[in-house]
Design an enzyme around this catalytic site. Sequence first.
Site, PDB file in Angstrom:
ATOM      1  CE  LYS A  84      -4.451   1.019   0.212  1.00  0.00           C
ATOM      2  NZ  LYS A  84      -5.592   0.226  -0.257  1.00  0.00           N
TER       3      LYS A  84
ATOM      4  CG  ASP B 235      -6.913   3.455  -1.144  1.00  0.00           C
ATOM      5  OD1 ASP B 235      -7.563   2.408  -1.118  1.00  0.00           O
ATOM      6  OD2 ASP B 235      -6.792   4.179  -0.132  1.00  0.00           O
TER       7      ASP B 235
END
Length: 410
Positions: A102, A142
Amino acid sequence: MNPLETAREQLRAAQKIARIDQGIFERLLSPDRLIEVSIPVRMDSGKTRVFTGFRSQWNDAVGPYKGGIRFHPDVTREEVMALSAWMTWKTAVLGLPLGGGKGGVVVDTKPFSDHELEALSRGYMRAIAPFIGKNRDIPAPDVSTDPRVMGWMLDEYEVLVGEKAPGVITGKPLVIGGSLVREYATAQGAFFVLENAVQKLHLSRRVRVAIQGFGNGGGHMARLLQESGYSIVGISDSQSTVYREEGLDVAEIEAHKRATGSLKKCFGCESLPREALLAVPCDILVPAALEGAITLKNSKEIQAKLIVEVANGPVTKEADAVLFDRGIMVVPDILANAGGVTVSYFEQVQNAMNAYWTEDDVLQKLKEKMQEAFEAVWASHEKYNTTLRMGAYVVALERVAAAMRARGRI
Ligand code: NAD
């Protein structure tokens, strides 16, 4: 508790059931690598501002690290690490040949011009390029990043490496190698697992659904469910809840929200406070907005028999225990919202083949993947007599541990 500690707690709880080798387990409590970068951006004013970014690579035993990039002022290294851990379990539950990663930049991009946003996106990519690649680590969108941002990042990467490399990033615009279905993949995946859960629970015809959040996840979910004959009785956004016992017309609600910017004063519907959504009479509740939305307090008022977590982490640990005691089934986020990363994986496969599937092809493949994952999680929950959440964690932990053992990483 910070999100990293929450992620570790969940893992410790799963380890009590899975009992994988202690050495492997301890290694899974921290990322393989955390990269911190400084990103200088020449703003429109002529001044340079320097932003802090991260990329957390949690585990790549199963395959290259995979996970989105978030632009948000609240990004912290702990949050990025926790999100990369959850990506590891999500890809493992789905049986994808990917690990978990991430990225994030501490920034509020709302006041940014297009030019500033592009400069930040390219700057972040320049900073992390040495650590990523289609066989290393594959970013995606995201919070506050989208296909346009992915397009800029891909272009920057390709300039750096001097060749086309579409598989290095997913969630791209269709015209440069994106996949059909990606835009609504999270909701579509959640819809497939919801249908599986409905069958297991033998819910009857006119199943009533309430949905918290009317954005990408919640909005597409409402549409897909209504198209399949479910009755959407309640929808909420950040301001209010709209409720109608006989069922809402999702297209009408969408048009009303687009025209007025709000769910209030929809013709023929009741307008309720935002929090009221969780307690409306319904069979299925779909939290699709925020982390920590279902708490110890409001979990006692929920009337649904089934909860499908489209949001990440919408049920607190304390609420989870209450729901379990009340016999309310929760389909966990790492299974329910994994449709997005699954279609990201399909995007990479298509990039590697340099050939592209139809929408029906992608939908069929997504359905198969989600069903397989649901069955594996269901079997684990029955085998260990535990929640679906712990069932999913155990499936993930066992898969990652098997890959670690196969590589001799003990
Ligand atoms: P989004 O920004 O498109 O939509 C969020 C929605 O929640 C908006 O309608 C907003 O008004 C509403 N909302 C905000 N606060 C609320 C509150 N207090 N009560 C009720 N509604 C509220 O975001 P999204 O992409 O739909 O993501 C929602 C959740 O799903 C997040 O937790 C996200 O991490 C998760 N998720 C999304 C994806 C995806 O592909 N979009 C994938 C995996 C997980």
